[in-house]
Design an enzyme around this catalytic site. Structure first.
Site, PDB file in Angstrom:
ATOM      1  N   LYS A  42       0.811  -1.237  -0.178  1.00  0.00           N
ATOM      2  CA  LYS A  42       0.012  -0.039  -0.256  1.00  0.00           C
ATOM      3  C   LYS A  42       0.714   1.198  -0.039  1.00  0.00           C
ATOM      4  CE  LYS A  42      -4.458  -1.595   1.814  1.00  0.00           C
ATOM      5  NZ  LYS A  42      -5.481  -1.319   2.944  1.00  0.00           N
ATOM      6  N   LYS A  47      -9.830 -14.497 -11.211  1.00  0.00           N
ATOM      7  CA  LYS A  47     -10.903 -14.241 -10.412  1.00  0.00           C
ATOM      8  C   LYS A  47     -11.948 -13.387 -10.548  1.00  0.00           C
ATOM      9  CE  LYS A  47     -11.271 -14.632  -5.516  1.00  0.00           C
ATOM     10  NZ  LYS A  47     -10.937 -14.312  -4.218  1.00  0.00           N
ATOM     11  N   LYS A  71     -13.755  -6.698  -8.227  1.00  0.00           N
ATOM     12  CA  LYS A  71     -14.177  -5.379  -8.304  1.00  0.00           C
ATOM     13  C   LYS A  71     -13.156  -4.687  -9.371  1.00  0.00           C
ATOM     14  CE  LYS A  71     -14.536  -5.048  -3.669  1.00  0.00           C
ATOM     15  NZ  LYS A  71     -15.323  -5.143  -2.451  1.00  0.00           N
TER      16      LYS A  71
END
Ligand code: TRP
Length: 335
Positions: free
Chosen positions: A118, A200, A203
């Site tokens: 991150k 997969k 979003k």
């Protein structure tokens, strides 16, 4: 009279309010969560305090949290049989997080892969909260004396550091926290993208129509299934390695109708992919319709929704404060 001396195991999980839920997360996870509540004491929390470790638009965050709660209930999570709450509404999370951050080492936080990822992605906002994120997550878990923490692979390291923190604290002050374990719930279906059946469904799928959202309109769902990637053969057969697209559609069809792969193969024996895709699309529409309607109904009834999360916060706060008081006493805060 029968007395149940065996205490039920406690489960806590947090959900990042990060946006719309997908058909993949419903069939793969949420559907099973609804069933956990009958075997365990469950605490399910919207992790809005974790969410602000990256910059959020306030109105969007508020809307997303409410939307997410509504969707979980619409998916079958019964707010009466678990505590469904919002992290920031139970102050004990912030309070215990501070204490635990004093028992969490700079070195171990530096080794967290999520922090490294991150901070690489948000170079302009590497804040202290992003760094101490695991101490807050440890507080979430330890406050409830949770036995089990359902998480995906990406969060396992956080459960491990939580165990280390708990053991360190217990080592200094005597048994205070239960040592939790990660819990991989009964695997639901692994649903892949309709546009790239080797990845997969998620979003972050950018291909138009690759991902179905729980609140998508019927027309959009049908269009996405009509355009789903298949192969240049014609038979509806389950063979993930050679026919990933068709197999994924069969997996979806099976999950929403309860039919086995053999039954599906028989059903479409003499039909083409066109008919098959239409049938899958329609079955998905029928499965999601009540979820969408229930979600909309809940979102149109903000007072009822508020009753649910307030009751959840009260239930959670009661359990959390018991642990917090014990901790405050142990570290030497004046009572
Ligand atoms: N960090 C988790 C995630 O990103 C969300 C979360 C917050 C959580 N607190 C938790 C998960 C406690 C399990 C237990 O998905």
């Amino acid at each position: 009279m029968e007395t149940n001396t065996e205490a039920r195991k406690i489960i806590l999980s947090g959900i990042q309010p990060s946006g719309k839920l997908t058909l993949g997360s419903y069939l793969g996870a949420i559907k099973n969560w609804a069933e956990l509540a009958s075997d365990y004491d469950c605490y399910f929390m919207m992790a809005d305090m974790h969410a602000i470790t990256v910059r959020q638009d306030p109105a969007t965050l508020r809307a997303t949290v409410l939307e997410q709660i509504a969707q979980y209930i619409a998916c079958g999570l019964d707010p009466d049989s678990c505590a469904l709450f919002i992290q920031s509404q139970v102050p004990a999370h912030a309070e215990l997080a501070w204490v635990l951050s004093c028992y969490t080492m700079f070195g171990e936080l530096s080794r967290m892969t999520q922090f490294k990822d991150k901070s690489a992605k948000n170079e302009e906002n590497i804040n202290a909260g992003l760094f101490t994120y695991p101490a807050l997550m440890a507080a979430d878990i330890l406050l409830y004396q949770a036995d089990l923490v359902p998480v995906g692979d990406d969060q396992k390291q956080h459960v491990e550091i939580c165990r280390d923190i708990a053991q360190r604290f217990n080592g200094v002050y005597g048994d205070t926290f239960k040592i939790p374990a990660p819990f991989i719930p009964k695997v639901g279906a692994r649903i892949m993208s309709l546009q790239d059946p080797t990845a997969k469904m998620s979003k972050s799928d950018t291909a138009a129509g690759g991902c179905i959202y729980l609140l998508d309109k019927a027309d959009d769902i049908l269009r996405a299934f009509k355009r789903a990637v298949t192969d240049s053969y014609t038979a509806v057969r389950y063979a993930p390695a050679v026919k990933p697209g068709v197999s994924n559609l069969m997996q979806i069809y099976s999950s929403v109708t309860g039919k086995t792969f053999t039954e599906i193969e028989d059903e479409f024996e003499s039909k083409g992919y066109g008919d098959f895709k239409l049938a899958v699309g329609e079955a998905v529409i029928e499965t999601l319709r009540p979820i969408r309607e229930k979600t909309e109904e809940l979102l149109n009834n903000k007072d009822y929704l508020a009753e649910i999360y307030r009751a959840g916060a009260q239930k959670a706060g009661y359990a959390a404060n018991k642990t917090l008081r014990k901790v405050y006493k142990r570290v030497g805060f004046v009572q």
